[in-house]
Design a protein around this motif. Sequence first.
Motif, short mmCIF file in Angstrom:
data_model
loop_
_atom_site.label_atom_id
_atom_site.label_comp_id
_atom_site.label_asym_id
_atom_site.label_seq_id
_atom_site.Cartn_x
_atom_site.Cartn_y
_atom_site.Cartn_z
N TYR A 1 4.46 -35.32 39.12
CA TYR A 1 4.53 -36.47 40.27
C TYR A 1 5.47 -35.96 41.36
O TYR A 1 5.38 -35.88 42.65
CB TYR A 1 5.12 -37.51 39.74
N LEU A 2 6.77 -35.10 40.86
CA LEU A 2 7.83 -34.50 41.80
C LEU A 2 7.33 -33.72 42.73
O LEU A 2 7.43 -33.53 44.01
CB LEU A 2 8.98 -33.85 41.07
N CYS A 3 6.24 -32.67 42.11
CA CYS A 3 5.75 -31.60 42.79
C CYS A 3 4.50 -32.08 43.83
O CYS A 3 4.34 -31.61 45.16
CB CYS A 3 5.07 -30.86 42.17
N LYS A 4 3.96 -33.18 43.37
CA LYS A 4 3.03 -33.85 44.29
C LYS A 4 3.58 -34.43 45.54
O LYS A 4 3.10 -34.46 46.69
CB LYS A 4 1.98 -34.81 43.64
N ARG A 5 4.70 -35.18 45.51
CA ARG A 5 5.67 -35.91 46.41
C ARG A 5 6.10 -34.83 47.35
O ARG A 5 6.37 -35.15 48.66
CB ARG A 5 6.49 -36.72 45.91
N LEU A 6 6.61 -33.91 46.87
CA LEU A 6 7.30 -32.79 47.70
C LEU A 6 6.27 -32.14 48.42
O LEU A 6 6.68 -31.71 49.68
CB LEU A 6 8.06 -31.84 46.68
N SER A 7 5.13 -31.82 47.79
CA SER A 7 4.00 -31.19 48.87
C SER A 7 3.73 -32.02 49.93
O SER A 7 3.47 -31.45 51.07
CB SER A 7 2.90 -30.77 47.91
N LYS A 8 3.60 -33.30 49.76
CA LYS A 8 3.31 -34.35 50.93
C LYS A 8 4.29 -34.45 51.88
O LYS A 8 4.16 -34.71 53.08
CB LYS A 8 3.13 -35.40 50.20
N LYS B 1 3.12 -22.92 48.54
CA LYS B 1 3.96 -22.25 47.44
C LYS B 1 4.39 -23.34 46.06
O LYS B 1 4.63 -22.65 45.06
CB LYS B 1 4.98 -21.51 47.80
N ILE B 2 4.26 -24.57 46.77
CA ILE B 2 4.86 -25.58 45.57
C ILE B 2 3.85 -25.41 44.53
O ILE B 2 2.64 -25.57 44.79
CB ILE B 2 4.81 -26.94 46.16
N PRO B 3 4.27 -25.51 43.28
CA PRO B 3 3.13 -25.14 42.29
C PRO B 3 2.43 -26.41 41.82
O PRO B 3 3.03 -27.70 42.17
CB PRO B 3 4.21 -25.03 40.93
N ARG B 4 1.37 -26.54 41.25
CA ARG B 4 0.53 -27.70 40.81
C ARG B 4 0.54 -27.58 39.23
O ARG B 4 -0.54 -27.07 38.86
CB ARG B 4 -0.92 -27.39 41.47
N PRO B 5 1.27 -28.18 38.64
CA PRO B 5 1.54 -28.22 37.26
C PRO B 5 0.49 -29.09 36.85
O PRO B 5 -0.16 -30.00 37.07
CB PRO B 5 2.96 -28.47 36.92
N ARG B 6 0.22 -28.49 35.26
CA ARG B 6 -1.28 -29.26 34.87
C ARG B 6 -0.27 -30.36 33.84
O ARG B 6 0.80 -29.94 33.44
CB ARG B 6 -1.82 -28.23 33.53
N THR B 7 -0.94 -31.31 33.47
CA THR B 7 -0.37 -32.09 32.56
C THR B 7 -0.49 -31.85 30.89
O THR B 7 -1.49 -31.05 30.75
CB THR B 7 -1.41 -33.48 32.53
N TYR B 8 0.63 -32.01 30.35
CA TYR B 8 0.84 -31.39 29.05
C TYR B 8 -0.19 -32.26 27.97
O TYR B 8 -0.39 -33.48 28.19
CB TYR B 8 2.24 -31.65 28.44
N VAL B 9 -1.02 -31.30 27.32
CA VAL B 9 -2.16 -31.99 26.43
C VAL B 9 -1.40 -32.26 25.03
O VAL B 9 -1.25 -31.35 24.38
CB VAL B 9 -3.39 -31.38 26.43
N PRO B 10 -1.00 -33.35 24.58
CA PRO B 10 -0.62 -33.42 23.16
C PRO B 10 -1.44 -33.22 22.07
O PRO B 10 -2.60 -32.92 22.19
CB PRO B 10 -0.02 -34.97 23.12
N ASP B 11 -0.76 -32.38 21.15
CA ASP B 11 -1.58 -32.11 19.97
C ASP B 11 -1.73 -33.62 18.99
O ASP B 11 -0.80 -33.88 18.34
CB ASP B 11 -0.67 -31.24 19.28
#
Length: 519
Positions: A400-407, A419-429
């Motif tokens: 969420y922070l990366c998305k807001r910062l990118s905008k 250059k701002i990273p687009r992280p993936r959501t952690y998939v729980p086990d």
Amino acid sequence: MSDTLKRNDSSMTDMSGLDDDPKVYHVRKSRMIRLVNWWTVSVIYYPYILMGAAGVLVAQVIFEAYENWDSLITVYKGYQNTLSTSPPVAIDVGWKATALFVACLWFLGHRKTSIYLLDFAVFEPPQSWKVTHEQLLEIMRRQKCFTHDSIEFMSRILSNSGTSQSTAWPPSITKCLTDENVPSDRSVDGARAEAEYVMYDIVEKALEKTKTRPKDIDILIVNCSLFSPTPSLCSMIIHKFGFRNDVKSFNLSGMGCSAGIISIDLAKDLLIARPNSKALIVSTENLTQNLYHGNERSMLLQNTLFRCGGAAIILSNKWQDAMRAKMKLLTAVRTQGEGNEAYKCVFECEDEEGHRGVRLSKKIVDVAGKAMQDNFTALGPHVLPLSEQIPVVKSYAYKYLCKRLSKLVEHKYPKISVKIPRPRTYVPDFKRGIDHFCIHAGGRGVIDGIEKSLNLSEDQTRPSREALSRYGNTSSSSIWYEMDYIVHKQNLKCGQRILQVAFGSGFKCNSAVWLCLTT
């Protein structure tokens, strides 16, 4: 003609002649008294009777106190002297006892009602109902409505379906194998006969396994998506087994393959609202009237995947049933898809030639994946340990922070925004919170997709593959064939958790988690 109808109507509704006969309205008082359900009357007036008894008791206490006033004064003075010698002890014991009493009252008033699975039974089709792939294709040929391309298409689907050479179709359809000139029976009577054979068998088994009398059932829920006759399927069971006349019955239709868990969730809510009750759930599907006779490929899939099946489940909220219950319901989560794609993903309609069937969209895999993601997001907090939940929260926050910062910087500093990273959501086990998995046996592709998404092992998906192979897609009851396999074939232990996941039209993804109590 209209005059005749008017005369008939007026004569049928004319009751003026009854007023001249006083015997019509005369009923002996003794007979009226016998018609009263005194148990219902006692239940209705129980609170008032209890309050009256409490009032009589209080009056007796006051009268006894008045008669023995001098003795009470003497006892009180002695008790007062005792308290004066050790007031701290009296105060300490007093507030602790009061706090304990209040805590007990709060616990009894707010404790969660436990829902227990006493046992369940699945339909084992007779050998005469079972057909091979070639026999099924021969049934399709003898319908004399399918083109050569349609037969070839169904043949390819069957060979890759994951079903074995011995799965069940109703005798109303398979009877054309014995005589080519005898058409398949798609009548209401044929469909009702199929429903009666399946439902009566599994209900009788479930009642026998749990040693439950039909009169002990307080709630009855039947789900069958494509067959909803009048009288209802619930009425058929009530009439056959002689349930009580005040049983609460619910008939669910059109809910798809996930209707079994919807029934579980409905029974849970009803049992919470109605203490000291038992619920019988029947999950089944009916094929007699649902053999598609057209040649549209998206609607031919139902002819190759679905098979006869059913399951009967008995639930209870009685504390005394906890000792003999097989499992306990931990949670049930229901999620509903949004948008036109989800709504029309599994859609009953007619093709261009007017043949009724169920159309399956090409986007069903994507829609099902989105629905499962939403469902597991809601399910996670109920079953996952904190060590899996915390990384999920952190990944969502970081994303969420990366998305807001990118905008914020994309207009003024486009080079930095890239250059701002687009992280993936952690998939729980989910394997850390679940021991066994019952994945809806909708087809080999469904099982493969969930196996890959959740990173499950072959052993964890074996119940689903075995259910698909032995019984085919039995719609809402498939998860109970898988549960039956886990109970009898896999090393199920007390304290282990079992997850049931099912998909349905609309588009829905529903899940339920059970805790094993006895093996």
